[in-house]
Each structure stands twice: as C-alpha cells, then as structure tokens.
Design an enzyme around this catalytic site. Structure first.
Site: not given
Length: 509
Positions: A135, A272
């Site tokens: 922070k 596929h």
C-alpha cells in the site's frame, strides 16, 4: 539508518540479500527462523521483540502485529504529520520488507495433512506486512519473491529503488496474497462441500508462456492448478518435440478425457477437440491401428492417446504419418528411439493416464462473467431402458455402450457410429441432428451395415431413425425425452431397429 525487515519461510537467497543490505548500511530486523539463519551466517540482525518491547507469543502466532512495525511501514514520508507522529512515538521507518508466506500449499499437499495442520499454516502477520508495504509502495520496496532480491540490491547500489520497480513489486504482492487466500478458501470450500459459493475465487500458476493462442494474433499462456492433478496434462513429461501450443493443450486435454472412459486397452485419435478414431483391443498395436483405420484422413496432423505402453511395433505405425502429439503412460526404449527421430513430434509420458482427475468443476469464460458447472463424469443414469419391441442383442448392447462413451465427447449436436469396439463415423458439432447423422453415416462407408448409432441428445423428429434404417444400422442409443419420442420408437419398430434410452444426455458445447 535505513531499515529492512526480513522474515521468510523459503530462505532461498535470503542470507546473501541480507548481507548486501548490511553492506549498504541497512539495519536488518527479523524474527524466528529467519533471524536464527541470519545470525548463524554472521549477519548482524535485530530481533523484532527488541524493537517492539513485546515478546513473540501464542506459539509464534503473534510476532509482527505491532504499531512499531506497521507504523514504520505505513508512514508516508511525504506527509509531515505522519513523520512527526513517528518521531513522537519513537518509531523508525522501515524501507525494505521481504516476506514470503507460511507454506500452506506444501502443507495441504501432504497425504497425512490434517485440518489442524492446514489452519496452523495460514499466515496472518506475513500478509498483513506485505499488504501494508505494498500500500505504501512509494516509500517501501516490498519483496515476496526471491527472484527479485538481485534487482532490488542492484537498484539500491545505484542510488535507490525506482518508482517503477516499487510499483511492480507492489502489484506482485497483491497477486501473491490473492492467490494465497484463494488457495485457502478453495481448500476450506472442499471441506464444507460448498462447490458453488456466493463468491467464487480460484487461483492458477503460470506454467508456460505461449507463442500465441488459437490464432497468431492472440496472446496466450497455460496456467495449472497449485496442486497437481494426477491424470492431467499438467503433470505429463515431454520427452520429445516442440513446446506445446495453445491448441495442442486444448486438444490433448480432450483426448485424455475421451481415453479415460475406457477400462480396457484403448486408443484415441483426435482432431480439433473431437475424436476422429476410437478403438479398444487386446493390444496397444491393434487398438491404434483400428483407431487409425477408422479415419485415416482426419487423424493426419492430430493427436493420439493410448492407455498402455507403446512398443516398437506400434511406434513404427505411428511414425508413418504426421502427428502433432502422442500421449501414453510409457514407451519402450525402442519405441522412443523410433518416435524421437521425428524432431517436431511431441511425445508425452503420463503414467497416471488412466486416473479420472480430481477436478469436480469446470469453468468457461463469457463476456463479463464465468460459467461454472460440475464436470460431466457420469455416463449413465441408472439402467438402460429398452423402448422398442426388439431388444438389442448382447453384441449390439456392447457396441451401443462403447459408442455411447464416444458420443459423450463429441461437440453437440453429435452422432457416433461404431461396431466391434471401433468407431466408424463421427458427426460432430452440427446445428441440427439430421446433418450430424448423415455426416456420420457417410463417413462410415460400407462398414455401417450392422453397426450401431449413438446420439448425445434426443431425436426431435424421426428423420434420424429413417436415415439410420436406410444405412443398415441395427441399434440406437439415445437419452430420450422428446415430446415426439414415440414417432422415433414406432419407426424403429417398423424397421426392426432396437432402441434404448439412457435417461441422460451429454451436451458438449
């Protein structure tokens, strides 16, 4: 004097980092095992209790949760009031924080881990210090990854850690603490049995940066679960070939899912994300050759997965065509020599290939959200229901169950035709079921006569039964559940086709 606070579970590189800080004039603060390791290495170190005037307590649960530590981290140097308060409270600023967290992941990975063990390895002070330092990133360099020690030291030697680096380190902290908390919540969620909570938080770790995704203009990476899942591609060992691509991993995962449906020796050819040839046999050679012959066109450039050790004879057959990937639990020495002559062929070894992974949920991203569902690990819902006048013969029933396992893994609308433990024709991903049926029949050729057909969902009309009868198909398996089921049943009876309902559909989108 500048101050650094160091407290790490993973002590990789921490001694050298501390020595570097001391050489730059830092006072090093530490606790517990880290303090002991630094002292034994001859690094001057000050215990946190000497700063706070308060001893570590509650078996080490409380060490750093004290204003003299957190105020020293959180004070904004550019704020005169903050600095005046520090002066009045006789608190010195802390400029560098290096913390990595209690080994929660490693703890729950142990077979004999108890809930008490897991709870005791939930870090409290560590995340608090990291978040405080992150922070206040403008003033504090915060490190949670040993790989960043060198970068911070180099910049300190050059005059100070840059704002860009501090901000990068800050962002990395929140990624780390978020992942840490997500792993804890996931662990506890499994214990409670609440698989679909109000707040769904998951975490994954990057395993591989990829050249691109489905297409060259798409960036991509492969992430794996923090804890290994046996039977999954993430734990496979690559023995040969180029790095796996996005499409490789997606297709290989689909091949493994199909393969796990079979208890006996089986081979899956996939292209596929749809199976193109599937077979069971008494040997891996026979299973592979049957799967190949089921569709020798589509398997070119595809993936093959088998659940038995690949021998030289099978490897010689596999090497005759272009394959992207071969996956097996193991390979003989001779088989590897044959396959590895093809430098681009990706050869994967997965000893746990038969394991039906522990993943209970699957996720699919949609714009603005995430779809989450239970993994489709079921095959049937109770007993099969014969709905026609003629019941399937014993052989037809075996073929029906075999083909049902295949159609479960075909993109919907899906149709699979099979016979003698081998797929014949597969019709995947059509926008209507009749097109999928016609496609599968055409693909089957003359072998379709006497074969069976599986449909992943019910027939909305009787047209699929009509086409099956024309082709010479003798039995059909489907979920049932259409308001027009009777039309399909009546036509099957008229044509002498046996039909069974599963009561369970297997949509796959």
């Amino acid at each position: 004097m500048a101050r650094a606070f160091l407290s790490v579970s993973d002590k990789t590189g921490i001694v050298d980092f501390a020595k570097g800080l001391v050489e730059l004039g830092f006072e090093v603060l530490s606790t517990g095992g880290t303090k002991r390791a630094l002292s034994e290495a001859g690094v001057p170190v000050t215990g946190v209790s000497e700063i706070t005037g308060f001893p570590e307590c509650l078996d080490g649960r409380v060490k750093t949760l004290h204003p003299k530590i957190h105020a020293g981290i959180l004070a904004m140097r550019s704020n005169p009031e903050h600095m005046e308060q520090l002066k009045k409270l006789e608190i010195e600023p802390i400029d560098v924080v290096a913390v990595n967290l209690y080994p929660f992941k490693q703890t729950i990975s142990k077979e004999n881990c108890t809930l008490e063990d897991a709870i005791e390895n939930i870090d409290i002070g560590g995340p608090s210090m990291l978040r405080a330092a992150a922070k206040n990133w403008q003033d504090v360099a915060v490190i949670t990854d040993a790989a960043d020690y060198g970068k911070v030291l180099d910049e300190l030697k050059a005059g100070g850690v840059s704002k860009e680096t501090k901000f990068y380190l800050s962002a990395k902290v929140f990624e780390t603490t978020a992942a840490y908390d997500a792993l804890i919540s996931s662990y506890l969620r499994k214990i409670t049995g609440n698989d679909l909570p109000e707040k769904f938080t998951v975490t994954y770790e990057k395993a591989q940066e990829m050249r691109y995704g489905e297409n060259p203009h798409q960036r991509a990476a492969f992430y794996k679960t923090p804890l290994p899942v046996e039977g999954s591609l993430a734990v496979a060992e690559q023995l040969n070939g180029k790095e796996l691509s996005y499409n490789n991993i997606n297709d290989a995962n689909a091949a493994l899912a199909q393969l796990r449906e079979f208890d006996g020796i089986a081979a899956v050819g996939l292209k596929h994300a749809n199976p193109c040839g599937v077979a069971q046999a008494d040997s891996v050679y026979e299973a592979y050759t049957k799967a190949y012959q089921a569709d020798p066109t589509s398997i070119f450039g595809g993936i093959v997965a088998v659940n038995e050790t690949v021998d030289a004879k099978t490897a010689e057959e596999m090497a005759k065509i272009f394959l992207e990937i071969i996956i097996a639990p193991d390979y003989t020495k001779e088989a590897l020599e044959i396959l590895c002559k093809k430098k681009n062929l990706r050869v994967l070894k997965l000893p746990s290939i038969r394991r039906n992974g522990e993943e209970k949920l699957e996720m699919k991203s949609v714009l603005g959200g995430l779809l989450v569902q239970e993994t489709d690990n079921a095959l049937l819902d109770g007993e099969l229901k014969v709905v026609t006048k003629r019941a399937p013969t014993e052989k037809e029933m075996a073929d029906l169950l075999f083909t049902w396992k295949i159609v479960k893994h075909i993109k919907s609308n899906g149709i699979a035709i099979g016979k003698d433990n081998c797929s014949l024709g597969i019709g995947p991903g059509q926008v209507n079921r009749i097109w999928a049926t016609i496609s599968a029949i055409e693909r089957s050729g003359e072998a379709v006569k006497g074969a069976v057909l599986a449909s992943d969902a019910f027939f909305p009309f009787s047209d699929c039964v009509e086409e099956a009868a024309k082709a010479g198909i003798t039995a059909i398996i489907q979920p049932g559940g259409s308001i027009r089921d009777q039309e399909s049943i009546d036509l099957a009876d008229e044509k002498g086709i046996a039909m069974v309902f599963t009561g369970m559909r297997h949509f796959k989108h």
